[in-house]
Structures are given as structure tokens and as C-alpha cells.
Write a protein that holds these residues in place. Structure first.
Motif, PDB file in Angstrom:
ATOM      1  N   THR A 162       0.826  -1.201   0.000  1.00 27.64           N
ATOM      2  CA  THR A 162       0.000   0.000   0.000  1.00 27.64           C
ATOM      3  C   THR A 162       0.860   1.251   0.000  1.00 27.64           C
ATOM      4  N   ALA A 163       0.272   2.345  -0.443  1.00 29.19           N
ATOM      5  CA  ALA A 163       0.932   3.655  -0.405  1.00 29.19           C
ATOM      6  C   ALA A 163      -0.056   4.676   0.154  1.00 29.19           C
ATOM      7  N   LEU A 164      -0.644   4.347   1.295  1.00 25.90           N
ATOM      8  CA  LEU A 164      -1.736   5.145   1.840  1.00 25.90           C
ATOM      9  C   LEU A 164      -1.294   6.517   2.318  1.00 25.90           C
ATOM     10  N   HIS A 165       0.006   6.732   2.502  1.00 29.09           N
ATOM     11  CA  HIS A 165       0.479   8.065   2.883  1.00 29.09           C
ATOM     12  C   HIS A 165       0.233   9.079   1.772  1.00 29.09           C
ATOM     13  N   ARG A 166      -0.078   8.602   0.577  1.00 28.76           N
ATOM     14  CA  ARG A 166      -0.333   9.512  -0.545  1.00 28.76           C
ATOM     15  C   ARG A 166      -1.760  10.040  -0.560  1.00 28.76           C
ATOM     16  N   GLY A 167      -2.586   9.588   0.386  1.00 27.34           N
ATOM     17  CA  GLY A 167      -3.893  10.192   0.558  1.00 27.34           C
ATOM     18  C   GLY A 167      -5.008   9.531  -0.224  1.00 27.34           C
ATOM     19  N   ASP A 169      10.834  10.923  -0.526  1.00 24.31           N
ATOM     20  CA  ASP A 169      11.578  11.291   0.672  1.00 24.31           C
ATOM     21  C   ASP A 169      11.412  10.197   1.718  1.00 24.31           C
ATOM     22  N   PRO A 170      12.508   9.773   2.373  1.00 22.05           N
ATOM     23  CA  PRO A 170      12.384   8.739   3.404  1.00 22.05           C
ATOM     24  C   PRO A 170      11.553   9.167   4.612  1.00 22.05           C
ATOM     25  N   GLU A 171      11.387  10.461   4.834  1.00 24.07           N
ATOM     26  CA  GLU A 171      10.610  10.960   5.969  1.00 24.07           C
ATOM     27  C   GLU A 171       9.286  11.547   5.488  1.00 24.07           C
ATOM     28  N   LEU A 172       8.227  11.180   6.164  1.00 20.71           N
ATOM     29  CA  LEU A 172       6.908  11.701   5.826  1.00 20.71           C
ATOM     30  C   LEU A 172       6.680  13.055   6.484  1.00 20.71           C
ATOM     31  N   THR A 173       5.879  13.879   5.831  1.00 23.23           N
ATOM     32  CA  THR A 173       5.419  15.113   6.451  1.00 23.23           C
ATOM     33  C   THR A 173       4.314  14.789   7.453  1.00 23.23           C
ATOM     34  N   GLN A 190       1.291  13.660   5.618  1.00 25.67           N
ATOM     35  CA  GLN A 190       1.431  12.300   5.102  1.00 25.67           C
ATOM     36  C   GLN A 190       1.273  11.261   6.212  1.00 25.67           C
ATOM     37  N   TRP A 191       1.765  11.575   7.409  1.00 31.36           N
ATOM     38  CA  TRP A 191       1.572  10.667   8.538  1.00 31.36           C
ATOM     39  C   TRP A 191       0.079  10.519   8.849  1.00 31.36           C
ATOM     40  N   ARG A 192      -0.643  11.622   8.829  1.00 33.01           N
ATOM     41  CA  ARG A 192      -2.081  11.553   9.088  1.00 33.01           C
ATOM     42  C   ARG A 192      -2.784  10.731   8.010  1.00 33.01           C
ATOM     43  N   ALA A 193      -2.368  10.912   6.755  1.00 30.61           N
ATOM     44  CA  ALA A 193      -2.973  10.130   5.668  1.00 30.61           C
ATOM     45  C   ALA A 193      -2.653   8.644   5.836  1.00 30.61           C
ATOM     46  N   LEU A 194      -1.431   8.349   6.258  1.00 30.32           N
ATOM     47  CA  LEU A 194      -1.028   6.961   6.457  1.00 30.32           C
ATOM     48  C   LEU A 194      -1.834   6.292   7.570  1.00 30.32           C
ATOM     49  N   THR A 195      -1.916   6.933   8.714  1.00 24.99           N
ATOM     50  CA  THR A 195      -2.580   6.308   9.850  1.00 24.99           C
ATOM     51  C   THR A 195      -4.094   6.224   9.651  1.00 24.99           C
ATOM     52  N   PRO A 247       6.326  -3.524   9.484  1.00 20.40           N
ATOM     53  CA  PRO A 247       7.475  -2.610   9.352  1.00 20.40           C
ATOM     54  C   PRO A 247       8.532  -3.243   8.455  1.00 20.40           C
ATOM     55  N   HIS A 248       9.117  -2.430   7.578  1.00 13.99           N
ATOM     56  CA  HIS A 248       9.988  -2.981   6.523  1.00 13.99           C
ATOM     57  C   HIS A 248      11.082  -1.978   6.207  1.00 13.99           C
ATOM     58  N   ALA A 249      12.269  -2.463   5.983  1.00 11.86           N
ATOM     59  CA  ALA A 249      13.377  -1.600   5.568  1.00 11.86           C
ATOM     60  C   ALA A 249      13.017  -0.852   4.287  1.00 11.86           C
ATOM     61  N   ASP A 250      13.519   0.371   4.190  1.00 10.05           N
ATOM     62  CA  ASP A 250      13.292   1.234   3.020  1.00 10.05           C
ATOM     63  C   ASP A 250      11.824   1.590   2.824  1.00 10.05           C
ATOM     64  N   THR A 251      11.040   1.555   3.934  1.00 15.72           N
ATOM     65  CA  THR A 251       9.688   2.094   3.910  1.00 15.72           C
ATOM     66  C   THR A 251       9.576   3.130   5.024  1.00 15.72           C
ATOM     67  N   HIS A 252       8.423   3.769   5.118  1.00 16.94           N
ATOM     68  CA  HIS A 252       8.240   4.827   6.114  1.00 16.94           C
ATOM     69  C   HIS A 252       7.881   4.277   7.495  1.00 16.94           C
ATOM     70  N   ILE A 253       7.636   2.987   7.598  1.00 17.03           N
ATOM     71  CA  ILE A 253       7.439   2.345   8.907  1.00 17.03           C
ATOM     72  C   ILE A 253       8.547   1.310   9.026  1.00 17.03           C
ATOM     73  N   ASP A 254       9.618   1.667   9.735  1.00 15.31           N
ATOM     74  CA  ASP A 254      10.784   0.791   9.731  1.00 15.31           C
ATOM     75  C   ASP A 254      11.321   0.510  11.132  1.00 15.31           C
ATOM     76  N   GLY A 255      12.037   1.484  11.726  1.00 20.32           N
ATOM     77  CA  GLY A 255      12.648   1.279  13.023  1.00 20.32           C
ATOM     78  C   GLY A 255      11.772   1.717  14.181  1.00 20.32           C
TER      79      GLY A 255
END
Length: 305
Positions: free
Chosen positions: A83-88, A132-136, A139-144, A166-174
Motif C-alpha cells: 500500500t501507499a496510503l500516505h499519498r492520501g 523522501d524517506p521521511e513523511l510530512t 502524510q503521517w495523518r494520511a497513512l494512519t 514494518p519494513h526496511a526502506d519504507t516509512h514504517i521501519d525502526g
């Protein structure tokens, strides 16, 4: 006659494997083993549970897939979606179309879980940075909010629960991103698929996460990283795909985290859990996965599962 001893907590952990442990990342790729060989070998290695892997790798006709799995003594534990739900809201319709296909097959196979992987900020084939590796904050609100909507609609439509991976090279990682995500989502809707290898790759402590957010752990992927390769990968900024080709994921018990304490912590939870072995290997020689899978299953039996 004496009463039988109560079952150990570890007996509530159901161990399986996945196409990923056979080097399968895509629905169709000549570098991958054919799906019949995967099914034959995963059963030969001693596993009873499997995931569907990338949609279209295994047969998508439920009757055909059920016949193929049942004659090998296999049962499906989950399907997987990206999914790419951070894109709204703009991506919702395309996301739901993809989710619907996978969820329909997952339900038809009798599974109850849908593993949800956030989209990569690097291209999964070329490793090119595409976001960008970091969400605004937006974008965090759209993701959650998007994950909560997805969980609600998957439950209402298909009767499945989602577990976010959670997955490496995604916005939910560490640790920081995982905790931020969990704190911002409804625990009644959104659970976590804790992948021990990805979490270690991104600096997280799986035991700590289980002990802190145990009620949110709905599913496990068992995996280890080679600490020496990981140190080089992190120092050089190597993307995840090339890192896998360098052997950053290794068979247990050669890497980290140690799986015995992870399984012990998970066994204390008041839940029945799947623990699916996923050793990222793409691409890999076709004769490599089966011996590793056999050794890994023996190792896990030694851990009590």
C-alpha cells in the motif's frame, strides 16, 4: 491416572514459511523457483503453514490452490498486500482493487490475516530513490487514517484482520517510526506483523517491542540479519535489495536477533500467533532454499515451536 500437563505457551505459536524464503519476490520472474517446486519443498522441510506471497505467484483460483496445498498437507496463514496510503485519498481506489483480489483469495483459503506492507521509498527493482524517506505531518495523518480505514473495510467486507509489516526502506521501519505509527492508530483495528529481521536491520529491539506493545503484536515473521554485512550496508548506505543480494539476511542461528528470547517473549502474550519464517533471498540458486529451510525448521523445534 494423572492429569495431562497444560500445553506450553509456545504451543500456541504456529510455525510456517513463505515464498520469500525460496527467493520469491515477484509474481512472475525467471530468477525464481516455480510455484510447484516451492510447495513441494516447503512441505518437505516440515512446515504446515504458508503465506500466499506475491499475488499471482501461486494459483489464484481457490479450488486449484486448495487442491495443491491440501495434497501436500499445507494451509494458508495469510495473504500480503502493498500500500501507499500516505499519498492520501487519491490512491484509495487502486489500493482497494489490489487489496480486494488478495483478500478474496486469502478468505477463500481459510486464512484470517492480511499482511500489509507500506510502499518503498526506493524502487524495489532498481533501488532508485523515488520519495523522501521521511513523511510530512500531513502524510503521517494520511497513512494512519488510511490504515484504519483499510482495517475497517477489510474486516467488514472479508472478515480478515490486517497486520502492518514494518519494513526496511519504507516509512514504517525502526523503533521511532513503529512507535509513532502504533500510538497514532486504533488498537482495535490495527495490529502489527513484527518482522524480527527487518526490525533489527532498522535498529529495533524485537523483545522490547513485544514487551512494550504486546497487545498490538498480531503476527510474526522470523528472520535474522548478519551483523557484519549489516554494518557494511549501513555504513555505505546500500539499498535493501542490493543488501539482500550481499547476504544481509542469514539463516538462524547465525545472525541477530536471537530468536529464542523473541519466541519466549511472544509465548507470554495472551494470543495465538503465527510465526512465519522469511529469509529474504532474491535472487538465489534454486537448490539453496530447501537445505536452509530444513535446518531452520530443526532449529525452531529446538526453540520449542
Amino acid at each position: 491416572m494423572s492429569a495431562s500437563p497444560p500445553p506450553s505457551p509456545a504451543s500456541r505459536i504456529r510455525v510456517g514459511s513463505a515464498p520469500d524464503s525460496w527467493g520469491v519476490w515477484f509474481a512472475d520472474d525467471p530468477a525464481q523457483v516455480p510455484w510447484r517446486r516451492f510447495l513441494d519443498e516447503v512441505a518437505d522441510a516440515g512446515y504446515a503453514w504458508i503465506e500466499l506471497g506475491p499475488y499471482g505467484y501461486l494459483p489464484t483460483d481457490p479450488a486449484r490452490l486448495r487442491a495443491e496445498t491440501e495434497r501436500r498437507g499445507l494451509t494458508v496463514s495469510a495473504g500480503t498486500v502493498f500500500t501507499a496510503l500516505h499519498r492520501g485519498p487519491a490512491v484509495w481506489d487502486a489500493t482497494w482493487e489490489h487489496v480486494g483480489r488478495v483478500a478474496e483469495l486469502t478468505r477463500a483459503m481459510g486464512a484470517r490475516h492480511l499482511v500489509v506492507i507500506p510502499s518503498f521509498w526506493r524502487d524495489d527493482r532498481t533501488a532508485e530513490v523515488i520519495e523522501d524517506p521521511e513523511l510530512t505531518a500531513d502524510q503521517w495523518r494520511a497513512l494512519t487514517s488510511g490504515m484504519e480505514r483499510l482495517a475497517r473495510e477489510v474486516r467488514e467486507t472479508y472478515g480478515l484482520g490486517i497486520v502492518v509489516h514494518p519494513h526496511a526502506d519504507t516509512h514504517i521501519d525502526g523503533e521511532a517510526h513503529v512507535e509513532r505509527f502504533l500510538d497514532a492508530t486504533d488498537p482495535e483495528l490495527v495490529s502489527l506483523c513484527l518482522d524480527t529481521g527487518h526490525y533489527a536491520y532498522c535498529g529495533g529491539d524485537s523483545v522490547k517491542l513485544i514487551e512494550t506493545y504486546g497487545e498490538r503484536i498480531g503476527y510474526l515473521h522470523l528472520k535474522q540479519v548478519d551483523p557484519g554485512v549489516l554494518a557494511d550496508v549501513l555504513a555505505e548506505g546500500t539499498p535493501f535489495g542490493p543488501a539482500v543480494r550481499r547476504g544481509v539476511m542469514c539463516e538462524p542461528p547465525r545472525g541477530v536477533p536471537a530468536l529464542e528470547p523473541v519466541l519466549a517473549a511472544a509465548a507470554k502474550l495472551d494470543a495465538e500467533l503465527f510465526a512465519i519464517v522469511e529469509q529474504d533471498m532474491y535472487p538465489c540458486p534454486p537448490d539453496r532454499p530447501l537445505p536452509i529451510a530444513r535446518r531452520t525448521r530443526r532449529f525452531l523445534r529446538g526453540c520449542g515451536v
